[in-house]
Design an enzyme around this catalytic site. Structure first.
Site, short mmCIF file in Angstrom:
data_model
loop_
_atom_site.label_atom_id
_atom_site.label_comp_id
_atom_site.label_asym_id
_atom_site.label_seq_id
_atom_site.Cartn_x
_atom_site.Cartn_y
_atom_site.Cartn_z
N ASP A 13 44.02 -9.43 -61.35
CA ASP A 13 43.61 -10.19 -60.17
C ASP A 13 44.43 -9.85 -58.93
O ASP A 13 44.66 -10.69 -58.05
CB ASP A 13 43.68 -11.71 -60.45
CG ASP A 13 42.82 -12.08 -61.64
OD1 ASP A 13 41.75 -11.47 -61.83
OD2 ASP A 13 43.23 -12.98 -62.40
N LYS A 16 41.91 -5.63 -57.11
CA LYS A 16 41.42 -4.27 -57.40
C LYS A 16 40.00 -4.09 -56.88
O LYS A 16 39.63 -3.01 -56.41
CB LYS A 16 41.46 -3.99 -58.90
CG LYS A 16 42.86 -4.01 -59.49
CD LYS A 16 42.83 -3.89 -61.00
CE LYS A 16 42.18 -5.05 -61.70
NZ LYS A 16 42.88 -6.34 -61.61
N GLY A 40 37.13 -9.83 -63.67
CA GLY A 40 36.34 -10.43 -62.60
C GLY A 40 36.84 -9.83 -61.30
O GLY A 40 37.98 -10.07 -60.90
N HIS A 41 36.04 -8.97 -60.69
CA HIS A 41 36.44 -8.29 -59.46
C HIS A 41 35.58 -8.78 -58.31
O HIS A 41 34.35 -8.70 -58.36
CB HIS A 41 36.30 -6.76 -59.64
CG HIS A 41 37.20 -6.21 -60.71
ND1 HIS A 41 37.25 -4.87 -61.03
CD2 HIS A 41 38.11 -6.82 -61.52
CE1 HIS A 41 38.14 -4.70 -61.99
NE2 HIS A 41 38.67 -5.86 -62.30
N GLN A 222 42.11 -5.53 -65.44
CA GLN A 222 43.38 -6.18 -65.81
C GLN A 222 44.53 -5.54 -65.01
O GLN A 222 44.32 -5.13 -63.89
CB GLN A 222 43.62 -6.10 -67.33
CG GLN A 222 42.67 -6.95 -68.16
CD GLN A 222 41.31 -6.32 -68.36
OE1 GLN A 222 41.21 -5.22 -68.84
NE2 GLN A 222 40.25 -7.02 -68.00
#
Ligand code: GDP
Ligand code: IMO
Ligand code: MG
Length: 436
Positions: A13, A16, A40-41, A222
């Site tokens: 988080d 990225k 989750g991006h 990650q």
């Protein structure tokens, strides 16, 4: 033309998604190389928010081929849902390619992940519950299904017959519900029908792009401190998030990587369990979490928040061969009187500057801080380093000195445009470049 890697330097988080989206403008292909829909991006472009779990963060650009590489574990249901949502918002997903060799997260992997975590109780890893660990475990045990298998009912049957009884037996011990062979075959075949047009031999796709002289960007999920080998095991994910994972999971060789951009934010967060030496449980941490909207994109869990920790930063720079850094979320520190930066640990009375990675040692680490004067004013509108408040520049300079590589991009808001670019172009290394 080179391949560049975007890799998280903290516990995930770091932003990225924003970094990849920002850099994607100049590349032809973006490849996700590991992880699954635990990621989750978030990308914010022209006020629109896109939350991506599996589709690489270059998909918003029509010129990009988005590749889900062999190192990713794919939940087909999540992928189909994500493709549908993007299509509904007018994004062309026809150029999304998925490796036939990528492993499938089956429904029993999800049930096993959740059942096992529930059994661990207070000792749980705090996974995202997406079946990541069980899917990678079956891959390593050679009992997995690959995306290409979804296209052949007989292969599906033989693969599932080898594994399903054992997985159901484990589920029964975890009070889970058994999965039925024929229903799983039907489900998997339906996924195959739907996703067939996206399946490809992505290693050759990536290699052909490089041979044509196109620029390929590899997007990690990650972060280094959640890496299966380099993080504080067992409080890690089940894949190699580090830049090396881009080779095994993206289909490139080490010498094809020309640039590794490390992504970090101006403070630290962590989701799930595990030691977090600089964690803040006071109102400063509360303020950072609220201003930074530190809520998990995948799970909706509130992220744990702490001061920036430079001990693992040095380790992350080394283990990833980081050549440049994007620093995100500097704007979130506006309004804090005194900003602390952890430069070493005290462990059992000894000063420690090397990231120990052992969860047991880290749990005994007390941070040794340097304190920096903060700044009051919002910085969202700043577009040049020279226009940042002097205190913010000092903090950035200190982070850069600790990292030992140049910070080439500084983000001051979630929008693609809220980005400060250094004088020289990112992804083009210049020997000896230092902060202005
Ligand atoms: P990722 O998993 O590394 O892609 O990061 P996430 O997307 O899960 O979390 C980063 C969050 O911070 C997202 O909501 C981004 O929109 C947001 N973000 C990224 N950069 C900045 C920044 O510089 N300032 C602010 N305020 N938000 C940012
Ligand atoms: P992005 O790509 C933050 C964490 C989980 C848990 C551990 C293992 O958005 O940065 P898993 O479900 O992978 O078996 O969980 O890893 N985790 C993440 N934390 N960001 C992520 O992804 C994460 N993906 C997994 O919270 O601690
Ligand atoms: Mg995320």
């Amino acid at each position: 033309m080179p391949a560049s890697v975007v890799v998280g330097l903290q516990w995930g988080d770091e932003g990225k998604g924003k970094t990849t989206d920002f850099l994607a403008e100049q590349v032809a292909m973006v490849v996700r190389y590991q992880g699954g829909d635990n990621a989750g991006h978030t990308i914010v472009s022209a006020g629109e928010v896109f939350k991506l779990h599996l589709v690489p963060s270059g998909v918003l650009y029509p010129h990009i081929t988005s590749v889900i590489g062999n190192g990713v574990v794919v939940n087909p249901a999540t992928l189909i849902d994500e493709l549908d949502r993007l299509t509904a918002r007018g994004i062309d997903v026809s150029r999304v390619r998925v490796s036939r060799a990528a492993h499938v997260i089956m429904p029993y992997h999800v049930a096993l992940d959740r059942g096992h975590e529930a059994r661990l109780g207070g000792d749980k890893v705090g996974t995202t519950g997406r079946g990541i660990g069980p899917a990678y475990a079956d891959r390593a045990w050679r009992l997995g299904l690959r995306m290409g298998d979804l296209l052949d009912r007989e292969i599906l049957r033989s693969r599932l017959e080898r594994v399903l009884d054992d997985r159901n037996a484990t589920l029964a011990r975890l009070d889970g519900v058994a999965f039925e062979l024929e229903a799983l075959i039907d489900q998997a075949a339906a996924w195959g029908d739907r996703l067939e047009v996206h399946l490809d031999d992505t290693t050759w796709l990536v290699q052909a792009a490089l041979a044509r002289g196109e620029h390929v960007l590899l997007e990690g999920a990650q972060g280094t401190l959640l890496d299966l080998d380099h993080g504080s095991y067992p409080y890690v994910t089940s894949s190699n998030a580090v830049a090396g994972g881009a080779c095994t999971g993206g289909g490139i060789g080490p010498l094809q990587v020309d640039e590794v951009m490390g992504v970090m934010k101006a403070y630290a967060t962590r989701v799930g369990s595990g030691p977090f030496p600089t964690e803040l449980t006071d109102e400063i941490g509360e303020g950072i979490a609220t201003r930074g909207n530190e809520v998990g994109t995948t799970t909706g869990r509130r992220r744990r928040v702490g001061w920036f920790d430079a001990v693992p930063l040095r380790f992350a720079v080394a283990v990833n061969s980081v050549s440049s850094i994007m620093l995100n979320k500097l704007d979130i520190l506006s309004g804090i009187d005194a900003i602390r930066l952890c430069v070493a640990y005290d462990i059992d009375g000894q000063r420690v500057e090397h990231w120990p990675s052992s969860a047991e040692l880290l749990a005994r680490a007390t941070p040794i801080y340097e304190t920096f004067e903060g700044w009051d004013q919002p910085i969202h509108a700043v577009r040049a380093l020279a226009d940042l408040p002097e205190q913010a520049r000092r903090y950035v300079t200190a982070l850069e000195a600790l990292a030992g590589v140049p910070i080439v991009l500084v983000s001051v808001g979630p929008e693609r445009t809220q980005t400060i670019e250094r004088a020289w172009r990112p992804m083009r290394r210049v020997a000896g470049a230092r902060i202005a």
